[in-house]
Design a protein around this motif. Structure first.
Motif, PDB file in Angstrom:
ATOM      1  N   PHE A 182      45.735  30.586  47.455  1.00 11.43           N
ATOM      2  CA  PHE A 182      44.566  30.849  46.642  1.00 11.43           C
ATOM      3  C   PHE A 182      44.964  31.857  45.574  1.00 11.43           C
ATOM      4  O   PHE A 182      45.990  32.524  45.688  1.00 11.43           O
ATOM      5  CB  PHE A 182      43.426  31.434  47.499  1.00 11.43           C
ATOM      6  N   ARG A 183      44.130  31.984  44.541  1.00 11.65           N
ATOM      7  CA  ARG A 183      44.421  32.987  43.521  1.00 11.65           C
ATOM      8  C   ARG A 183      43.125  33.578  42.997  1.00 11.65           C
ATOM      9  O   ARG A 183      42.072  32.933  43.038  1.00 11.65           O
ATOM     10  CB  ARG A 183      45.221  32.378  42.361  1.00 11.65           C
ATOM     11  N   ALA A 242      47.101  35.785  37.880  1.00 10.08           N
ATOM     12  CA  ALA A 242      46.194  36.104  38.991  1.00 10.08           C
ATOM     13  C   ALA A 242      46.988  36.761  40.105  1.00 10.08           C
ATOM     14  O   ALA A 242      48.223  36.764  40.086  1.00 10.08           O
ATOM     15  CB  ALA A 242      45.528  34.828  39.520  1.00 10.08           C
ATOM     16  N   VAL A 243      46.255  37.286  41.073  1.00  2.14           N
ATOM     17  CA  VAL A 243      46.860  37.665  42.345  1.00  2.14           C
ATOM     18  C   VAL A 243      46.832  36.424  43.230  1.00  2.14           C
ATOM     19  O   VAL A 243      45.783  35.802  43.398  1.00  2.14           O
ATOM     20  CB  VAL A 243      46.108  38.819  43.010  1.00  2.14           C
ATOM     21  N   ARG A 278      37.860  34.175  43.701  1.00  3.47           N
ATOM     22  CA  ARG A 278      39.086  33.595  44.231  1.00  3.47           C
ATOM     23  C   ARG A 278      38.941  32.076  44.297  1.00  3.47           C
ATOM     24  O   ARG A 278      37.884  31.565  44.693  1.00  3.47           O
ATOM     25  CB  ARG A 278      39.382  34.172  45.615  1.00  3.47           C
ATOM     26  N   GLU A 279      40.010  31.362  43.937  1.00  4.01           N
ATOM     27  CA  GLU A 279      39.946  29.904  43.893  1.00  4.01           C
ATOM     28  C   GLU A 279      41.120  29.289  44.644  1.00  4.01           C
ATOM     29  O   GLU A 279      42.204  29.862  44.734  1.00  4.01           O
ATOM     30  CB  GLU A 279      39.943  29.386  42.452  1.00  4.01           C
ATOM     31  N   GLN A 324      51.146  39.615  42.683  1.00  2.00           N
ATOM     32  CA  GLN A 324      50.673  39.464  41.310  1.00  2.00           C
ATOM     33  C   GLN A 324      51.583  38.530  40.523  1.00  2.00           C
ATOM     34  O   GLN A 324      52.816  38.698  40.527  1.00  2.00           O
ATOM     35  CB  GLN A 324      50.624  40.832  40.613  1.00  2.00           C
ATOM     36  N   VAL A 325      50.967  37.592  39.837  1.00  4.57           N
ATOM     37  CA  VAL A 325      51.669  36.724  38.889  1.00  4.57           C
ATOM     38  C   VAL A 325      51.047  36.941  37.518  1.00  4.57           C
ATOM     39  O   VAL A 325      49.836  36.798  37.351  1.00  4.57           O
ATOM     40  CB  VAL A 325      51.555  35.243  39.302  1.00  4.57           C
ATOM     41  N   THR A 326      51.883  37.285  36.553  1.00  2.00           N
ATOM     42  CA  THR A 326      51.413  37.504  35.200  1.00  2.00           C
ATOM     43  C   THR A 326      52.210  36.621  34.247  1.00  2.00           C
ATOM     44  O   THR A 326      53.444  36.664  34.250  1.00  2.00           O
ATOM     45  CB  THR A 326      51.569  38.973  34.787  1.00  2.00           C
ATOM     46  N   VAL A 327      51.491  35.805  33.476  1.00  2.00           N
ATOM     47  CA  VAL A 327      52.122  34.890  32.536  1.00  2.00           C
ATOM     48  C   VAL A 327      51.774  35.330  31.130  1.00  2.00           C
ATOM     49  O   VAL A 327      50.593  35.353  30.753  1.00  2.00           O
ATOM     50  CB  VAL A 327      51.673  33.439  32.781  1.00  2.00           C
TER      51      VAL A 327
END
Length: 122
Positions: free
Chosen positions: A37-38, A91-92, A45-46, A117-120
């Motif tokens: 999930f993120r 998102a996390v 959260r999805e 954490q993912v940051t694009v």
């Protein structure tokens, strides 16, 4: 009891790739369905993807064709390979586990990791 620990997040440019890992404790982990999930800032959260004990997978429309979920039961691990990343993927990311039937609803998952954490960047 199942304990989950995510890793592999970071900063990546749009179009790049990351591989998230979810390491699990517990001898019966192979019997669990594992989902990713993120949660983006200011959003709920999805669901992203899930995989059952046999390797059957299911993805949200937003990541289908770009993300791949897999598992290695011998290593008690689940992975999320993310290709073609977009700024909207920022998102996390959480992994979660449940027994029983597959679900895309977070309330059905019993065990959660702390998130990575993912940051694009664009």
């Amino acid at each position: 009891q199942v304990q989950l620990v995510e890793s592999g997040g970071g900063l990546v440019q749009a179009g790049g790739s990351l591989r998230l890992s979810c390491a699990a404790s517990g001898r019966t982990f192979s019997r669990y369905i594992v989902g990713w999930f993120r949660q983006a800032p200011g959003k709920e959260r999805e669901f992203v993807a899930r995989i059952n004990w046999s390797g059957s997978t299911y993805y949200s429309d937003s990541v289908k064709g770009r993300f791949t979920i897999s598992r290695d039961n011998a290593k008690n691990a689940v992975y999320l390979q993310m290709n073609g990343l977009k700024p909207d993927d920022t998102a996390v990311y959480y992994c979660a586990a449940k027994s029983g039937l597959g679900s895309t609803n977070e309330v059905h998952y019993d065990y959660w990791g702390q998130g990575t954490q993912v940051t694009v960047s664009s």
